[in-house]
Write a protein that holds these residues in place. Structure first.
Motif, short mmCIF file in Angstrom:
data_model
loop_
_atom_site.label_atom_id
_atom_site.label_comp_id
_atom_site.label_asym_id
_atom_site.label_seq_id
_atom_site.Cartn_x
_atom_site.Cartn_y
_atom_site.Cartn_z
N UNK A 64 8.78 -28.01 17.90
CA UNK A 64 8.59 -27.62 19.53
C UNK A 64 9.26 -26.63 19.75
N UNK A 65 10.78 -26.50 19.21
CA UNK A 65 11.73 -25.48 19.74
C UNK A 65 11.20 -24.19 19.11
N UNK A 66 10.94 -24.17 17.93
CA UNK A 66 10.38 -23.09 16.93
C UNK A 66 9.22 -22.67 17.43
N UNK A 67 8.15 -23.61 17.88
CA UNK A 67 6.84 -23.26 18.64
C UNK A 67 7.13 -22.51 19.75
N UNK A 68 8.01 -22.76 20.64
CA UNK A 68 8.41 -21.81 21.90
C UNK A 68 8.66 -20.63 21.57
N UNK A 69 9.52 -20.41 20.51
CA UNK A 69 10.04 -18.97 20.15
C UNK A 69 8.76 -18.30 19.63
N UNK A 70 8.20 -19.02 18.73
CA UNK A 70 6.79 -18.26 18.13
C UNK A 70 5.83 -17.91 19.19
N UNK A 71 5.66 -18.65 20.42
CA UNK A 71 4.78 -18.35 21.34
C UNK A 71 5.11 -17.30 21.97
N UNK A 72 6.40 -17.06 22.37
CA UNK A 72 7.03 -15.89 23.17
C UNK A 72 6.92 -14.63 22.14
N UNK A 73 6.89 -14.64 20.97
CA UNK A 73 6.66 -13.77 19.86
C UNK A 73 5.18 -13.35 20.05
N UNK A 74 4.42 -14.18 19.90
CA UNK A 74 3.05 -13.77 19.76
C UNK A 74 2.47 -13.14 20.98
N UNK A 75 3.03 -13.46 22.37
CA UNK A 75 2.58 -12.91 23.42
C UNK A 75 3.17 -11.42 23.46
N UNK A 76 4.51 -11.24 22.76
CA UNK A 76 4.89 -9.88 23.01
C UNK A 76 4.46 -9.13 21.81
N UNK A 77 3.46 -9.39 20.98
CA UNK A 77 2.52 -8.56 20.35
C UNK A 77 1.19 -8.56 20.28
N UNK A 78 0.64 -9.30 21.32
CA UNK A 78 -0.65 -9.49 21.76
C UNK A 78 -1.34 -8.39 22.55
N UNK A 79 -2.46 -7.96 22.21
CA UNK A 79 -3.12 -6.87 23.10
C UNK A 79 -4.65 -7.26 23.24
#
Length: 323
Positions: A99-114
């Motif tokens: 779950x912790x890794x998922x939160x970090x990956x979610x933030x990264x995904x939003x930073x790249x999403x267009x």
């Protein structure tokens, strides 16, 4: 003359040192230093610059997160990753660390999403952890599609459900794939791949800008991959015999990151590994000791641009990659 030159250099070095201490240790601005020393502001600026050029200034950053950053850098150095995201191993429970890794990956995904992007996803708990943690601040005009066929009886980790959940979180649109992850035979797979709805979904997946996938273990009894295998397919003994180390988009790969010579690999309804690797940004999420060897095999195959995992798993992966 030589003695005078040495004295002049010593005096200048002393002046530089004094200015640097006042600026970096005492925290004074260059204007404050000029006022205190009687030097002009441009002179102070030149002395600070010269101090850097002489190597008098060394900046060291210390942080309780330093061990995590070091693991990230080692993972990048030993693989084709462009980015590693390592979170603390805060618990003995794998789902908490995931779950912790998922939160970090979610933030990264939003930073790249267009807006306009297509995201293809696999099924599994890792992708579910990313979606659960996702908290976008706006709506995204995106399309979410499955990268593989679906699985009956595993609703919450099934690729169709996760694609729909991700699209709902982002306020985008989702496509469903009406085919199983494994066909009964290669011939049946070829027929299913020609069904228009299946063909169109996988065509969208091939054109995706981002892929978000989990990484599966294969040998433990509780592995997701073994639970997906159709009845009648040879189990753990056969997987060990062919050197299976991990699963990626329903394909078995060996410890060197190569596709296993395994009949079920020829029956996958989904992207091929070459098609997956061609997606511009591939993000993998996985956590836990039993996932270290599968993740290492995926990294050896060069399939991921980004990996999100926890500290303990990251350390195990590095040990495997070193070996």
């Amino acid at each position: 003359m030589a003695g005078n030159d040495q004295a002049d250099d010593f005096d200048r070095a002393r002046k530089i040192h004094r200015v640097l201490v006042m600026h970096y240790v005492e925290g004074l601005s260059q204007a404050e230093i000029a006022k205190r020393t009687g030097l002009s502001h441009p002179t102070v600026n030149r002395l600070v610059k010269e101090g850097h050029e002489r190597g008098y200034v060394q900046i060291k950053v210390t942080s309780p997160l330093q061990p995590l950053f070091e693991i990230e850098q080692r993972l990048i150095a030993k693989s084709s990753l462009s980015e590693a995201i390592v979170t603390p191993s805060a618990s003995d429970q794998e789902d908490v660390n995931l779950a912790n890794a998922g939160r970090a990956a979610a933030d990264f995904l939003l930073s790249k999403l267009k807006d306009g992007d297509t995201i293809c996803v696999s099924g599994g708990q890792g992708v579910g952890a990313v979606i659960a943690a996702l908290a976008p601040s706006r709506a995204y005009d995106v399309t979410v599609v499955p990268a593989t066929g679906g699985v009956q009886g595993k609703y919450f980790t099934d690729v169709n459900h996760l694609a729909a959940q991700l699209a709902r979180k982002l306020q985008g649109r989702a496509f469903q794939i009406h085919a199983p992850v494994f066909a009964a035979s290669r011939a049946e797979r070829d027929v299913l791949l020609q069904v228009q709805s299946v063909r169109e979904v996988l065509a969208r997946a091939r054109d995706a800008a981002i892929a978000l996938v989990g990484i599966g273990s294969v040998l433990p009894e509780e592995s997701t991959y073994r639970s997906l295998m159709p009845q009648g397919v040879k189990g753990k003994g056969e997987l060990a015999r062919i050197g299976a180390a991990g699963e990626l988009v329903a394909h078995l790969i060996n410890g060197d990151g190569k596709l296993c010579a395994y009949a079920l690999n020829d029956c996958v309804i989904g992207l091929t590994l070459d098609e997956f690797k061609a997606v511009p940004l591939t993000i993998g999420i996985s956590s836990g000791a039993r996932k270290a060897a599968p993740i290492a095999s995926v990294l050896k195959g060069g399939f991921l641009n980004v990996l999100a995992t926890d500290e303990a798993t990251g350390s195990l992966i590095i040990d495997i990659l070193k070996g």
